[in-house]
Design an enzyme around this catalytic site. Structure first.
Site, PDB file in Angstrom:
ATOM      1  N   THR A   1       0.870  -1.392  -0.172  1.00 56.43           N
ATOM      2  CA  THR A   1      -0.168   0.061  -0.059  1.00 56.43           C
ATOM      3  C   THR A   1       0.781   1.320   0.154  1.00 56.43           C
ATOM      4  O   THR A   1       0.436   2.382  -0.027  1.00 56.43           O
ATOM      5  CB  THR A   1      -1.018   0.068   1.116  1.00 56.43           C
ATOM      6  OG1 THR A   1      -0.148   0.098   2.542  1.00 56.43           O
ATOM      7  CG2 THR A   1      -1.826  -1.110   1.247  1.00 56.43           C
ATOM      8  N   CYS A   2       2.118   1.088   0.023  1.00 59.93           N
ATOM      9  CA  CYS A   2       3.106   2.319   0.032  1.00 59.93           C
ATOM     10  C   CYS A   2       3.194   2.938  -1.342  1.00 59.93           C
ATOM     11  O   CYS A   2       3.771   2.112  -2.076  1.00 59.93           O
ATOM     12  CB  CYS A   2       4.253   2.034   0.705  1.00 59.93           C
ATOM     13  SG  CYS A   2       5.619   3.091   0.638  1.00 59.93           S
ATOM     14  N   ASP A   3       3.020   4.090  -1.418  1.00 58.48           N
ATOM     15  CA  ASP A   3       3.212   4.727  -2.848  1.00 58.48           C
ATOM     16  C   ASP A   3       4.863   4.616  -3.385  1.00 58.48           C
ATOM     17  O   ASP A   3       4.978   4.333  -4.332  1.00 58.48           O
ATOM     18  CB  ASP A   3       2.711   6.170  -3.090  1.00 58.48           C
ATOM     19  CG  ASP A   3       1.075   6.187  -2.877  1.00 58.48           C
ATOM     20  OD1 ASP A   3       0.513   5.190  -3.107  1.00 58.48           O
ATOM     21  OD2 ASP A   3       0.845   7.328  -2.364  1.00 58.48           O
TER      22      ASP A   3
END
Length: 107
Positions: free
Chosen positions: A8-10
């Site tokens: 979920t980390c850009d």
């Protein structure tokens, strides 16, 4: 090459896209966890900077929890890891910085 991050980390997604075509084993620190040996190697390689003290997880911890040793903190809260962390043949890299990109030969 092993890639420790969050799906979920850009920043992690951006890094993985740039590493497309490289042999990368992706380890989601929330879903897969981090082994004791890997945690110890990260703490040894990065010291205090292994923890992202700007994260919402960090800000939500009590002062007692924040004072725990780094290994214990990462074991209890793997999302505190400053991401991504990349292990390339025993050389540890942290963050998706110009230095990391240069070390990996990507733009």
């Amino acid at each position: 090459m092993r890639f420790f991050g969050l799906k979920t980390c850009d920043t992690c997604r951006k890094a993985l896209k740039a590493l497309d075509g490289h042999a990368v084993e992706v380890i989601d620190v929330r879903a897969d966890g981090v082994s004791d040996d890997d945690r110890a190697a990260m703490v040894a390689a990065f010291g205090e900077t292994v923890i992202n003290k700007r994260s919402t997880t960090w800000r939500g911890l009590s002062e007692v929890e924040q004072s725990l040793d780094l290994d214990t903190l990462l074991k209890k809260h793997p999302t505190l890891l400053k991401r991504p962390v990349i292990d390339r043949d025993g050389v540890w890299l942290q963050g998706w910085t110009d230095d990391t990109k240069q070390a990996l030969g990507v733009n």
